[in-house]
Scaffold this motif. Structure first.
Motif, PDB file in Angstrom:
ATOM      1  N   PRO A  45       0.808  -1.222   0.000  1.00 39.31           N
ATOM      2  CA  PRO A  45       0.000   0.000   0.000  1.00 39.31           C
ATOM      3  C   PRO A  45       0.844   1.276   0.000  1.00 39.31           C
ATOM      4  CG  PRO A  45       0.113  -0.899   2.209  1.00 39.31           C
ATOM      5  CD  PRO A  45       0.877  -1.841   1.344  1.00 39.31           C
ATOM      6  N   ASN A  46       2.137   1.170   0.268  1.00 37.80           N
ATOM      7  CA  ASN A  46       2.952   2.382   0.307  1.00 37.80           C
ATOM      8  C   ASN A  46       4.228   2.162  -0.485  1.00 37.80           C
ATOM      9  OD1 ASN A  46       1.664   4.241   2.459  1.00 37.80           O
ATOM     10  ND2 ASN A  46       1.754   2.271   3.520  1.00 37.80           N
ATOM     11  N   ASP A  47       4.547   3.095  -1.357  1.00 38.45           N
ATOM     12  CA  ASP A  47       5.806   3.021  -2.090  1.00 38.45           C
ATOM     13  C   ASP A  47       6.764   4.034  -1.471  1.00 38.45           C
ATOM     14  OD1 ASP A  47       6.851   2.180  -5.235  1.00 38.45           O
ATOM     15  OD2 ASP A  47       7.821   3.840  -4.170  1.00 38.45           O
ATOM     16  N   GLU A  48       7.785   3.475  -0.817  1.00 39.74           N
ATOM     17  CA  GLU A  48       8.691   4.342  -0.072  1.00 39.74           C
ATOM     18  C   GLU A  48       9.361   5.379  -0.971  1.00 39.74           C
ATOM     19  OE1 GLU A  48      10.993   1.891   2.580  1.00 39.74           O
ATOM     20  OE2 GLU A  48      12.142   3.681   3.174  1.00 39.74           O
ATOM     21  N   ASN A  49       9.747   4.961  -2.174  1.00 39.26           N
ATOM     22  CA  ASN A  49      10.404   5.913  -3.074  1.00 39.26           C
ATOM     23  C   ASN A  49       9.463   7.043  -3.479  1.00 39.26           C
ATOM     24  OD1 ASN A  49      12.924   4.675  -3.184  1.00 39.26           O
ATOM     25  ND2 ASN A  49      12.164   3.154  -4.665  1.00 39.26           N
ATOM     26  N   ASN A  52       9.148   9.364  -0.619  1.00 37.14           N
ATOM     27  CA  ASN A  52      10.355  10.175  -0.436  1.00 37.14           C
ATOM     28  C   ASN A  52      10.490  11.244  -1.515  1.00 37.14           C
ATOM     29  OD1 ASN A  52      11.360   9.139   1.975  1.00 37.14           O
ATOM     30  ND2 ASN A  52      12.242   7.351   0.919  1.00 37.14           N
ATOM     31  N   LEU A  53      10.023  10.918  -2.729  1.00 36.55           N
ATOM     32  CA  LEU A  53      10.032  11.927  -3.787  1.00 36.55           C
ATOM     33  C   LEU A  53       9.092  13.080  -3.426  1.00 36.55           C
ATOM     34  CD1 LEU A  53      10.586  13.140  -6.566  1.00 36.55           C
ATOM     35  CD2 LEU A  53       9.087  11.398  -7.581  1.00 36.55           C
ATOM     36  N   PHE A 104       6.177  22.825  -7.533  1.00 37.36           N
ATOM     37  CA  PHE A 104       6.138  21.459  -6.993  1.00 37.36           C
ATOM     38  C   PHE A 104       6.217  20.433  -8.128  1.00 37.36           C
ATOM     39  CE2 PHE A 104       4.342  17.600  -5.283  1.00 37.36           C
ATOM     40  CZ  PHE A 104       4.727  17.586  -3.954  1.00 37.36           C
ATOM     41  N   THR A 105       5.413  20.647  -9.164  1.00 34.43           N
ATOM     42  CA  THR A 105       5.395  19.727 -10.302  1.00 34.43           C
ATOM     43  C   THR A 105       6.770  19.652 -10.979  1.00 34.43           C
ATOM     44  OG1 THR A 105       3.104  20.392 -10.700  1.00 34.43           O
ATOM     45  CG2 THR A 105       4.203  19.177 -12.455  1.00 34.43           C
ATOM     46  N   SER A 106       7.352  20.831 -11.140  1.00 28.03           N
ATOM     47  CA  SER A 106       8.650  20.907 -11.815  1.00 28.03           C
ATOM     48  C   SER A 106       9.702  20.094 -11.053  1.00 28.03           C
ATOM     49  CB  SER A 106       9.056  22.388 -11.889  1.00 28.03           C
ATOM     50  OG  SER A 106       9.983  22.607 -12.896  1.00 28.03           O
ATOM     51  N   VAL A 107       9.736  20.263  -9.751  1.00 30.14           N
ATOM     52  CA  VAL A 107      10.708  19.518  -8.944  1.00 30.14           C
ATOM     53  C   VAL A 107      10.400  18.019  -9.007  1.00 30.14           C
ATOM     54  CG1 VAL A 107      11.648  19.187  -6.619  1.00 30.14           C
ATOM     55  CG2 VAL A 107      11.097  21.502  -7.422  1.00 30.14           C
ATOM     56  N   TYR A 108       9.108  17.684  -8.981  1.00 26.28           N
ATOM     57  CA  TYR A 108       8.716  16.271  -9.023  1.00 26.28           C
ATOM     58  C   TYR A 108       9.277  15.590 -10.273  1.00 26.28           C
ATOM     59  CZ  TYR A 108       5.719  12.171  -8.247  1.00 26.28           C
ATOM     60  OH  TYR A 108       5.259  10.893  -8.007  1.00 26.28           O
ATOM     61  N   VAL A 109       9.114  16.243 -11.411  1.00 27.53           N
ATOM     62  CA  VAL A 109       9.593  15.645 -12.663  1.00 27.53           C
ATOM     63  C   VAL A 109      11.130  15.609 -12.698  1.00 27.53           C
ATOM     64  CG1 VAL A 109       9.555  15.766 -15.185  1.00 27.53           C
ATOM     65  CG2 VAL A 109       7.507  16.372 -13.882  1.00 27.53           C
ATOM     66  N   MET A 110      11.753  16.717 -12.259  1.00 28.84           N
ATOM     67  CA  MET A 110      13.220  16.766 -12.299  1.00 28.84           C
ATOM     68  C   MET A 110      13.875  15.739 -11.377  1.00 28.84           C
ATOM     69  SD  MET A 110      14.142  20.822 -12.615  1.00 28.84           S
ATOM     70  CE  MET A 110      15.932  20.538 -12.591  1.00 28.84           C
ATOM     71  N   LYS A 111      13.268  15.514 -10.200  1.00 29.96           N
ATOM     72  CA  LYS A 111      13.884  14.603  -9.223  1.00 29.96           C
ATOM     73  C   LYS A 111      13.436  13.145  -9.424  1.00 29.96           C
ATOM     74  CE  LYS A 111      15.499  17.908  -6.222  1.00 29.96           C
ATOM     75  NZ  LYS A 111      16.902  18.128  -5.868  1.00 29.96           N
ATOM     76  N   TRP A 112      12.514  12.915 -10.298  1.00 30.04           N
ATOM     77  CA  TRP A 112      11.986  11.564 -10.503  1.00 30.04           C
ATOM     78  C   TRP A 112      13.105  10.526 -10.645  1.00 30.04           C
ATOM     79  CZ3 TRP A 112       7.499   8.818 -10.501  1.00 30.04           C
ATOM     80  CH2 TRP A 112       7.503   7.578 -11.166  1.00 30.04           C
ATOM     81  N   LYS A 113      14.060  10.829 -11.518  1.00 33.23           N
ATOM     82  CA  LYS A 113      15.097   9.821 -11.809  1.00 33.23           C
ATOM     83  C   LYS A 113      15.978   9.528 -10.600  1.00 33.23           C
ATOM     84  CE  LYS A 113      18.132  13.243 -13.995  1.00 33.23           C
ATOM     85  NZ  LYS A 113      17.212  14.332 -13.590  1.00 33.23           N
ATOM     86  N   ASP A 114      16.055  10.467  -9.645  1.00 32.28           N
ATOM     87  CA  ASP A 114      16.832  10.194  -8.431  1.00 32.28           C
ATOM     88  C   ASP A 114      16.165   9.120  -7.585  1.00 32.28           C
ATOM     89  OD1 ASP A 114      18.300  12.285  -9.350  1.00 32.28           O
ATOM     90  OD2 ASP A 114      17.729  13.709  -7.770  1.00 32.28           O
TER      91      ASP A 114
END
Lengths: 259, 259, 259, 259
Positions: A45-49, A52-53, A104-114
């Motif tokens: 039920p929870n995806d830790e990654n 954390n993102l 918020f959206t911009s950071v979400y997409v940019m940090k996704w690969k991390d």
């Protein structure tokens, strides 16, 4: 070519300043994240990654918008509290809403690969947002309590649901067997059938995440006598606290301080 | 743990439905893009890749939000026209504003590398947005004319300014020598000093970009007699038209049709 | 004693300008007029004096607020149409609402004795009001049609109801016998039982009242040859027209003319 | 004739509920009362009858709208404080505004003859109104202090001005001789030239009028032993207090009590 002939169209823009001396709450919510989670195979039920993102995005928000004094996140949702006296964008609702959701959206997409180095984004994630005014700090606390109670109810349900599904039930059967159960029934179920002590599950899942500016004491250097010279440093901090009971607020009275 | 005790906080959310039978214009604008452009070394006065990235985001918007009937973009700004009768998110302003700005931002970051394969994003780009209601189609046309006149004024000025700077003037000197000049003076300057015919510059720079659903005729197959069977296909199209004079609108009457 | 210390409280006042290029409709409605009518023994189903008092108030409104181009009244309710381009009180909703309701009320109380010379006002009559924006003239016409259809439905029902009551039924019995009847059933009932031809009842009861500025030709004087010299004079006029069908509007095209 | 075809026009009405847990202040202001006062030969600088008429209207308001906990009036202006938790008309701004302004106006016209038995109303008096939300009781107190400081500044000025005019100066000369004077200069002027001790003028002129529900103890009867049986009775009361300093509020803590 002067532009005066058409400038009258600007008069249709409305003044949307939020009233002074109100706390401003911005709540961001993933759009169709049920499907987005499935498409990107988030753990249930929870995806830790994924959590954390979300948290790293919230930390970026507090660094980028210093008037955000507290943030609380659960699942694909995050609430940001702007201090009562903020003059961010002269308190214009559209500016506050659009720029913060966009950032918020911009950071979400940019940090996704991390956080998902081996998963490509298959579609553009997006978030809706709303802005709410609260006239007093104690009502802001009730707002946060509302979100944390929701977190608890949902997480307990989802934990049971996915345990049942992973143990072989269909989603429908799992749903049926949880219908009408109380909180303690669910705890009992987890313990009896799956040897899971709900209270021992990660606090991030059970309590959600709090982001705030902590004041931490740090040693800058030693003085001539060899004694440490200390100073208070502000540090954006993520924690998983009970924010319903007064303890956390008593320990951090400056966060929701009223003028 | 029921949540009823705290649910009263929901009553602070306001109903922000936009009035029926109004055209809804959403304008998105890059936040601090002057600095963002410098940080990412955009070409001056116009960076073709940056404009094409904006355009591809606009195309995605029209595909994602079918009630957007027209979009017009210039520089780091884009306006989207939602049809008069749209019931998108029940016309709730916050939903429309936040979700569209968020989606635009998301696509912008995801597509960045397609247009700038050799440049990393150095900071999260973000956009502000606002939502405006217009009661009649002819006022929407005036709105679009207002934006296109602005495009013309700014582009002509910037073209001169950067020509002067590239020819060795300081930014201050360039600014000084343009003070008080009229449109035709600027054209003259470009022609006399730089052999540039302003009207021959790319239409995308001079006119901005229009995105809309075109109805194109296409041959589906041949029938038994060998005659082509045709049908109208809807296709999101980018063009660089004069949208101040009536020609374009006469040719595409369905775009701003009123109920 | 300067006042600057407290002046910050003014910042809580909100800008409530209505959007440009919209027709503004103000609807005024008697508060608890069911009881007010009973306390002052108004005739049932229609009190001609009470209606004429409402009409004289509406006439005063058109004289006092020249941007009101049309008014429509029925029972204890009146709608006033402000022209699309009005700049009355800079289109501020609170100003328009409060001042017009206050003026209407003031005239109502002052003129009461002219229409009810033998009845003292037993309690202060009051009216609620609301302000609504309509983006196009054809929607304003639909608004007025909505009110006139309502007038018809209510008046036909009330005419039957009070006929039955006056003929000896209790209010409950009257109500029961009208349940589920159609428009033509009610006309039939009036005709069969009470020899009343509904269409012959006074137009003011059946159609409500329209107040508007008529342009009437009048002879000013005779010229040297003895021919009349005429001019158009504006005159606030009360009439009882069908405003659902186009006839009235075709004859008075200037009333709802759009810029 | 059903009305469904036109009922869509109702969708243009907006939800204007005021946010919960805010104090609601309604301020009413005479429209063109400068002229109205002249037309009705009000005494200058203060007409006691006119002020008493305003006060009686305010008393009627508190009796009619029990959620009004306090009212403060000066000149042709009155502010009404609705308690934080009021659900009057479900907190809809237009309802609250229009009905209270209308009621106030109605009482004003009806009671006119009690205060001006020998003066006919020459024109319909009307009042504008506005509704303002305040998030905390201490800001409401600042609002009231703002009005009372204004009362003081205006009354002191007007007292001097009319003394000078009545002593033979033109209005222009009076204005000139007051330009730039401080509060203590004006007191000095009154004392030196007119032997008037400003602080001895009627409190109603200097302080304005407060209307509130007082809790007064009254003897209901004697018990068997002959001791008085007392109870608290609520009584709408008019007074002329200093509401800037805390004394009045300390003595009446229940008036602005927060939930």
């Amino acid at each position: 070519m002067a532009n005066s002939k058409y400038e009258y169209v600007k008069k249709f823009e409305v003044d949307d300043k939020l009233p002074p001396h109100n706390w401003i709450v911005l709540r961001i919510d993933g759009c169709h994240f049920h499907r987005f989670a499935a498409d990107h195979m988030f753990e249930k039920p929870n995806d830790e990654n994924a959590l954390n993102l979300m948290n790293i995005c919230a930390v970026s928000m507090l660094e980028h918008f210093p008037d955000v004094v507290f943030a609380y996140g659960v699942s694909d949702e995050y609430s940001f509290i702007l201090k009562e006296t903020t003059e961010l964008y002269q308190r214009r609702a559209s500016k506050i809403l659009s720029l913060s959701v966009s950032y918020f959206t911009s950071v979400y997409v940019m940090k996704w690969k991390d956080f998902f180095p081996h998963k490509e984004l298959r579609e553009p994630p997006s978030f809706d947002g709303r802005v709410i005014c609260y006239p007093r700090a104690n009502i802001v606390r009730d707002y946060l309590a509302w979100r944390q109670v929701d977190c608890h109810i949902n997480n307990q349900y989802n934990t049971c649901f996915w345990m049942l599904v992973k143990s072989g039930k269909t989603e429908r059967e799992a749903q049926e067997s949880l219908k009408g159960t109380l909180s303690k029934d669910k705890n009992e179920l987890l313990f009896q059938h799956f040897s899971v002590n709900y209270d021992k599950l990660p606090a991030m899942f059970r309590k959600g995440s709090c982001v705030y500016v902590d004041k931490v004491e740090e040693t800058v250097k030693l003085d001539y006598s060899g004694n440490p010279v200390k100073r208070l440093r502000k540090k954006v901090t993520v924690g998983h606290f009970d924010i319903i009971s007064p303890k956390f607020w008593n320990e951090h009275p400056y966060i929701l301080e009223e003028e």
